[in-house]
Enzyme design. Structure first.
Site, PDB file in Angstrom:
ATOM      1  N   GLY A 187       0.780  -1.230   0.000  1.00 39.62           N
ATOM      2  CA  GLY A 187       0.000   0.000   0.000  1.00 39.62           C
ATOM      3  C   GLY A 187       0.810   1.278   0.000  1.00 39.62           C
ATOM      4  CB  SER A 188       4.263   2.241  -0.951  1.00 39.09           C
ATOM      5  OG  SER A 188       4.388   1.855  -2.293  1.00 39.09           O
ATOM      6  CG  ASN A 189       1.682   3.390  -5.754  1.00 42.41           C
ATOM      7  OD1 ASN A 189       2.067   4.433  -6.270  1.00 42.41           O
ATOM      8  ND2 ASN A 189       2.291   2.222  -5.949  1.00 42.41           N
TER       9      ASN A 189
ATOM     10  CG  ASN B 197      -3.526  -0.683 -13.001  1.00 35.35           C
ATOM     11  OD1 ASN B 197      -3.400  -0.921 -11.798  1.00 35.35           O
ATOM     12  ND2 ASN B 197      -2.802  -1.311 -13.927  1.00 35.35           N
TER      13      ASN B 197
ATOM     14  CG  ASP C 196      -1.221  -4.246 -16.818  1.00 32.39           C
ATOM     15  OD1 ASP C 196      -1.889  -3.699 -15.923  1.00 32.39           O
ATOM     16  OD2 ASP C 196      -0.449  -5.186 -16.604  1.00 32.39           O
TER      17      ASP C 196
ATOM     18  CG  HIS D 148       1.798  -1.904 -15.306  1.00 32.93           C
ATOM     19  ND1 HIS D 148       1.517  -3.135 -14.752  1.00 32.93           N
ATOM     20  CD2 HIS D 148       2.763  -2.119 -16.235  1.00 32.93           C
ATOM     21  CE1 HIS D 148       2.273  -4.059 -15.333  1.00 32.93           C
ATOM     22  NE2 HIS D 148       3.036  -3.468 -16.219  1.00 32.93           N
TER      23      HIS D 148
ATOM     24  CB  ILE E 199      -8.267  -9.463 -14.310  1.00 38.18           C
ATOM     25  CG1 ILE E 199      -6.789  -9.709 -14.625  1.00 38.18           C
ATOM     26  CG2 ILE E 199      -8.992  -8.908 -15.529  1.00 38.18           C
ATOM     27  CD1 ILE E 199      -6.548 -10.927 -15.471  1.00 38.18           C
TER      28      ILE E 199
HETATM   29  C1  GAR Z   1       3.323  -0.910  -7.596  1.00 42.77           C
HETATM   30  O1  GAR Z   1       4.659  -0.783  -8.000  1.00 42.77           O
HETATM   31  C2  GAR Z   1       2.389  -1.007  -8.782  1.00 42.77           C
HETATM   32  O2  GAR Z   1       2.840  -0.306  -9.888  1.00 42.77           O
HETATM   33  C3  GAR Z   1       2.396  -2.504  -9.033  1.00 42.77           C
HETATM   34  O3  GAR Z   1       2.362  -3.071  -7.761  1.00 42.77           O
HETATM   35  C4  GAR Z   1       3.092  -2.239  -6.855  1.00 42.77           C
HETATM   36  C5  GAR Z   1       2.249  -2.065  -5.610  1.00 42.77           C
HETATM   37  O4  GAR Z   1       3.000  -1.436  -4.610  1.00 42.77           O
HETATM   38  N1  GAR Z   1       1.246  -2.873  -9.815  1.00 42.77           N
HETATM   39  C6  GAR Z   1       1.275  -3.828 -10.744  1.00 42.77           C
HETATM   40  O5  GAR Z   1       2.252  -4.494 -10.987  1.00 42.77           O
HETATM   41  C7  GAR Z   1      -0.049  -4.008 -11.468  1.00 42.77           C
HETATM   42  N2  GAR Z   1       0.117  -4.754 -12.664  1.00 42.77           N
HETATM   43  P1  GAR Z   1       2.281  -0.828  -3.325  1.00 42.77           P
HETATM   44  O6  GAR Z   1       1.369  -1.906  -2.729  1.00 42.77           O
HETATM   45  O7  GAR Z   1       3.409  -0.504  -2.407  1.00 42.77           O
HETATM   46  O8  GAR Z   1       1.513   0.393  -3.759  1.00 42.77           O
END
Ligand code: GAR
Length: 182
Positions: free
Chosen positions: A11-13, A99, A137, A101, A84
């Site tokens: 969950g950093s995003n 999304n 994607d 990516h 998905i």
């Molecule tokens: C992120 O880097 C995101 O771009 C990737 O998962 C990570 C989640 O990090 N998403 C994908 O690969 C989707 N195809 P987070 O949980 O720290 O936000």
């Protein structure tokens, strides 16, 4: 603009979006609910901020649809959500779905995008925020940021640099979408 954030991991995003909201950098956008497909550490980001959480670990798509409707969601943000979404959740709905990516789409879609970029000898990769359609994607790109690949990079070191960019890009895109809606 009422947002739901969908997560599967740390969950950093999500955290970058919540922090931007707290700093007044998300325009009229507010995170109303966080939905995960399983119990994961990212849910703590939400609970620590008093944001409602839903774990959709069975009847997943039904629970997601009911939650989006219940909270009057206008924008669904997939932020590390590794499932998905079916066509009926993304096409012709009251909400838009975006999304993030970790690649320069259309390059390196799907799983292990960072490893894919390293394996094919690319000199750069990056991150993309795009609209979600029924394909993986695939929907229209909204914004991209490039990240140079260094010879010494491992998947881990490269992903750290990509994520730094993700954490700037995702809140910015949300703010722009919120401005357009006003
Ligand atoms: C992120 O880097 C995101 O771009 C990737 O998962 C990570 C989640 O990090 N998403 C994908 O690969 C989707 N195809 P987070 O949980 O720290 O936000």
């Amino acid at each position: 603009m009422r947002i739901a954030v969908l997560i599967s991991g740390k969950g950093s995003n999500l955290s970058s979006v919540v922090e931007a909201q707290k700093a007044g950098q998300l325009g009229s956008a507010t995170v109303e609910v966080v939905i995960a497909d399983k119990h994961c550490s990212g849910l703590l980001v939400a609970t620590n901020e008093g944001i409602p959480t839903v774990v959709a670990d069975s009847d997943r798509n039904i629970v997601i649809e009911e939650t989006l409707t219940q909270y009057g969601i206008e924008l669904v943000v997939c932020a590390g959500f590794m499932r998905i979404l079916p066509k009926q959740l993304v096409c012709d709905r009251d909400w838009q779905v975006i999304n993030i990516h970790p690649s320069l789409l259309p390059l390196h879609p799907g799983l292990r995008a960072v490893e894919q970029a390293l394996a094919d000898g690319s000199t750069k990769t990056g991150c993309t925020v795009h609209y979600v359609d029924e394909f993986i994607d695939h929907g229209q790109t909204i914004a991209q940021v490039e990240v140079p690949i260094q010879e010494s990079d491992t998947p881990e070191t490269l992903h750290v640099r990509i994520q730094k960019e993700e954490h700037q890009l995702l809140p910015l895109v949300i703010k722009q979408l919120a401005l357009r809606r006003q």
